[in-house]
Design an enzyme around this catalytic site. Structure first.
Site, PDB file in Angstrom:
ATOM      1  N   GLU A  65       6.170   7.022   9.025  1.00 38.91           N
ATOM      2  CA  GLU A  65       7.440   6.367   8.749  1.00 38.91           C
ATOM      3  C   GLU A  65       8.577   7.376   8.796  1.00 38.91           C
ATOM      4  O   GLU A  65       8.574   8.361   8.047  1.00 38.91           O
ATOM      5  CB  GLU A  65       7.434   5.725   7.360  1.00 38.91           C
ATOM      6  CG  GLU A  65       6.693   4.426   7.263  1.00 38.91           C
ATOM      7  CD  GLU A  65       6.884   3.744   5.921  1.00 38.91           C
ATOM      8  OE1 GLU A  65       6.422   2.608   5.774  1.00 38.91           O
ATOM      9  OE2 GLU A  65       7.495   4.352   5.003  1.00 38.91           O
ATOM     10  N   CYS A  66       9.549   7.145   9.636  1.00 40.83           N
ATOM     11  CA  CYS A  66      10.806   7.888   9.679  1.00 40.83           C
ATOM     12  C   CYS A  66      10.566   9.394   9.790  1.00 40.83           C
ATOM     13  O   CYS A  66      10.457   9.927  10.885  1.00 40.83           O
ATOM     14  CB  CYS A  66      11.670   7.546   8.464  1.00 40.83           C
ATOM     15  SG  CYS A  66      13.415   7.968   8.689  1.00 40.83           S
TER      16      CYS A  66
END
Length: 828
Positions: A344-345
């Site tokens: 994630e990210c």
């Protein structure tokens, strides 16, 4: 049958962002914990950073409550789970709000607001109100907050940033008319405010001083807020008639007695963003969670069968992540071998080839770069195909929170997969059956099927034993250095008065300039146009510039004197009176010493020490001092002194001169004395630094009209040039103030890259908000860095410092990372 749970609880809210919710909520958690209570900390919204402070304050994981991420029906169950079932039952739950009390998802009529969560959980609300700019009007505002939504019960108010006893008493008297009790009064204390980062506050895990700051905060809260009354209000919350949330157990695919798959979860300072329930879900589904630190660990945990790379700040820690080549190699091999990987990210960025030019894992054929634009929004996305964590057509809710972009852009379709999610904003991330990497942050408690699919893939993956990639020798490591330039000759230094040494003497051809303290971005077009249009064919008149500056600071024109930079201001002050005992607080900019010496004055120094954090100690200034000069923020330490501490220096017959040359580089100009007239205080300002115009020599002085008039009488006619006057007018405009905020934000973001890199390298440095950093890498490093192509500001010319210190100007992240990479090699 639904259970009923007794849970004393309060929501800590505010009328708007910036009132001090995090400070007060975290302080309350710490103070109540130190008073013997078992406290459960919670945060409204998707934020990861505040729960880190909550965990530090309570000794148990911080948790989030967000209707968008998990659905309205899970709010109460998650609150009960976190407070009563995940560890010893809590005596009280403190829920920190988000933004203003009624501010939620744009267009959602308050959905996911603090008020929404307070209604869903039937929690009483305590308002934290910044009263620094009002008094009786605070009561009117609180009364409006109380009446806006009858389903939200406001039970008390905490007054924050009170300026004085009289100020606080005035607000308290007005509050009596509302019937809402004042539970406490807090005066401003920047020592307990968390430093900012480009995406918010700095995570507690990244602050070496976090525990000490929390102790100070707990003491302040316990001393000024009525904790027994607060607990009484918390106990007024009704019982919660909900079933506690519990993570699902192992699926039928995990027969008893089978080996628990190891899920390697990225942690450490660079990967602090993940929800507590995520690892609880993985453990409940039959996995062993093994946390590894990509900054420190050379290999993956033994037996790894899946990878979870959550959010954080890889762009800030790029130098350290890049330097860990063995782990980057191991991760690249694992992803290539098909080990299920969820990112994630920050995890997405880490898997790219590079972040701002710093080599990363390289498992995704893309490059990540920082951008000036912040992406911050709730999202609802759909999976376009079957992937690692979602079947085709599955819809998830989440949020984006980043200042980066990935190049080449994320495609809708790839040869070996598809976009992770698609929505109105387009595709978001890369996905295959074994890899899912996207910008979208999701809360797996709201979408447990994602965890179930991920764990199922882990069970079908062979065990991966730890392997170490070959470590490059020092001789084979490649670091791009700027072109080198020779050191300044020792004889030249010996012949130079240390007090006259300035940063511009450090720079030279082919040297990367980290010595001169000017903003390294381009000057705005409107400033260039104003300078070009300056009437150099007439004798300059500073009056229009002084009027513009007066409007900018809310002062009378008679209280403003335009000067040819700060240097002229110090020269005027030095000759203003026959000073009997002039004092300069050091370490500090040395021009005041030079100016006073030229006038024949014997200067006394008050030298602050590293042990005190170079803080101002007013009681160390001699009582007989009739002139006291100090910087704020101070050059070269970067320390920002509280305004009330500076006020302690004021005496009848004494002039206190505060050099605020760098204050406009700080967002909001905290602790500035420029806008509020103070008898006996003279503020010196400069346009040189933020606007990159050292050759124009544009500065000014703010003080009482009599002192300013006396300085003006000593000023050489026409000392302030037409170009300087044009700069004063241009830099006082509304668009200049807007650009000031942009530049201050950029400086804070870039400063974090430098200070976090220094922290990773173990280099002591002074924590402050200034656009430069005082670091202590050790003796001789100034010369070694210069030989490597970097001009830094030597510190041994400042009284109180020696050559083990360096002052480093804040520059763009790519420049900072090259410096950090070079510094790493020099230190080893």
């Amino acid at each position: 049958m639904t259970s009923s749970h007794v849970l004393p609880r309060l929501v800590i809210a505010a009328p708007a962002s910036g009132h001090g919710k995090t400070t007060v909520a975290t302080g309350l958690m710490a103070a109540l914990s130190r008073a013997g209570h078992v406290v459960s900390g919670h945060k409204v919204g998707p934020d990861y950073i505040d729960p880190g402070y909550h965990a530090l304050a309570t000794g148990r994981p911080g948790r989030n409550l967000d209707p968008h991420l998990v659905g309205e029906d899970r709010l109460g169950p998650l609150l009960v789970h976190g407070a009563l079932h995940a560890g010893p039952p809590a005596d009280v739950a403190i829920v920190e709000g988000v933004m203003g009390l009624h501010d939620g998802q744009i267009g959602g009529d308050g959905f996911s607001s603090t008020a929404h969560v307070a209604r869903l959980t039937q929690s009483p609300v305590v308002l934290v109100v910044d009263v620094s700019h009002a008094s009786r009007s605070i009561a009117a505002m609180v009364q409006g907050m109380v009446g806006f939504d009858p389903h939200v019960r406001v039970v008390g108010v905490i007054l924050n940033k009170v300026g004085s006893q009289r100020h606080g008493d005035e607000v308290c008297r007005a509050m009596e008319q509302t019937g809402v009790p004042v539970l406490g009064v807090l005066h401003r204390d920047d020592a307990v405010v968390a430093p900012s980062r480009h995406l918010g506050l700095v995570p507690a895990a990244e602050r070496s001083d976090a525990a000490d700051a929390l102790d100070r905060l707990a003491h302040a809260i316990g001393r000024t807020i009525d904790l027994p009354q607060l607990m009484s209000l918390a106990r007024s919350a009704p019982d919660l008639a909900v079933d506690a949330w519990s993570p699902p157990g192992p699926t039928a695919e995990a027969p008893r007695g089978t080996e628990r798959p190891v899920v390697a979860v990225a942690g450490g300072r660079a990967f602090t963003f993940r929800y507590t329930e995520t690892t609880e879900l993985l453990a409940s589904l039959g996995c062993d969670v093994a946390v590894f630190d990509p900054l420190e660990d050379a290999s993956l945990p033994d037996g790894t069968r899946a990878l979870y790379l959550g959010g954080g700040f890889p762009e800030v820690h790029a130098a350290g992540l890049s330097a860990n080549e063995p782990l980057r190699h191991a991760l690249r091999e694992a992803v290539a071998a098909g080990v299920p990987t969820y990112a994630e990210c920050a995890g997405l960025l880490y898997l790219c080839r590079s972040v701002d030019g710093a080599p990363m894992v390289g498992a995704i054929d893309a490059q990540a770069t920082m951008t000036p634009r912040l992406t911050l929004a709730y999202r609802s996305w759909v999976s376009p195909a079957d992937t690692l964590v979602a079947p085709a057509g599955a819809r998830v809710t989440g949020h984006e929170f980043h200042r980066t972009t990935v190049t080449p852009g994320i495609p809708h379709e790839q040869d070996e997969g598809s976009a992770a999610w698609t929505g109105p904003q387009g595709p978001a991330g890369f996905a295959t059956a074994r890899l899912h990497a996207s910008y979208l942050h999701t809360h797996w408690a709201g979408h447990p099927q994602m965890a179930e699919r991920f764990v199922a893939a882990a069970r079908n993956t062979p065990v991966r034993r730890s392997t170490l990639a070959p470590t490059a020798s020092a001789a084979s490591r490649h670091v791009e250095h700027p072109t080198r330039a020779p050191e300044v000759a020792d004889g030249d230094r010996a012949a130079t008065d240390p007090l006259r040494w300035h940063g511009d003497r450090e720079v030279g051809p082919s040297l990367v300039d980290l010595a001169v303290n000017t903003y390294d971005g381009a000057r705005p077009d409107w400033l260039e146009e104003a300078l070009a249009a300056a009437d150099v064919g007439s004798y300059p008149d500073p009056t229009p510039g002084e009027h513009a500056l007066a409007r900018r600071h809310g002062r009378r024109p008679a209280e403003v004197l335009a000067t040819a930079g700060a240097a002229e201001a110090f020269a005027l002050v030095a000759g203003l009176r026959p000073w009997r005992c002039p004092v300069v607080v050091h370490p500090q900019f040395t021009e005041p010493d030079v100016a006073l010496a030229r006038e024949g004055h014997q200067v006394r120094h008050v030298v602050s020490s590293p042990g005190s954090g170079f803080r101002l100690e007013p009681d160390r200034v001699p009582e007989e001092a009739d002139l006291v000069v100090l910087g704020n923020p101070t050059n070269p330490t970067g320390v920002l002194h509280p305004a009330r501490t500076i006020d302690e220096l004021r005496r009848p017959g004494r002039l206190v001169v505060v050099d605020e040359a760098f204050m406009d580089g700080l967002a909001g100009e905290p602790q500035s004395l420029a806008d509020a007239p103070r008898p006996g205080v003279l503020v010196v300002r400069s346009l040189t630094k933020l606007w990159s115009i050292p050759g124009v020599r544009a500065g000014y002085v703010l003080g009482d009209a009599d002192t300013v008039a006396a300085l003006r009488a000593r000023q050489t006619p026409w000392s302030v040039s037409a170009a300087a006057v044009a700069a004063m007018i241009a830099c006082s405009s509304e668009r200049a103030l807007a650009e000031t905020a942009v530049r201050a934000t950029a400086l804070a973001r870039n400063r974090a890259v430098l200070t976090d890199g220094l922290t990773e390298l173990g280099v002591p440095h002074v924590d402050g908000p200034a656009p430069f950093v005082l670091a202590r890498p050790g003796p001789g490093m100034h010369t070694r860095l210069r030989t490597a192509g970097f001009a830094t500001r030597r510190a041994d010319t400042f009284p109180g410092l020696d050559d083990s210190w360096l002052r480093l100007s804040v520059r763009r992240p790519d420049v900072a990372r090259k410096l950090l990479a070079t510094l790493r090699m020099e230190l080893t």
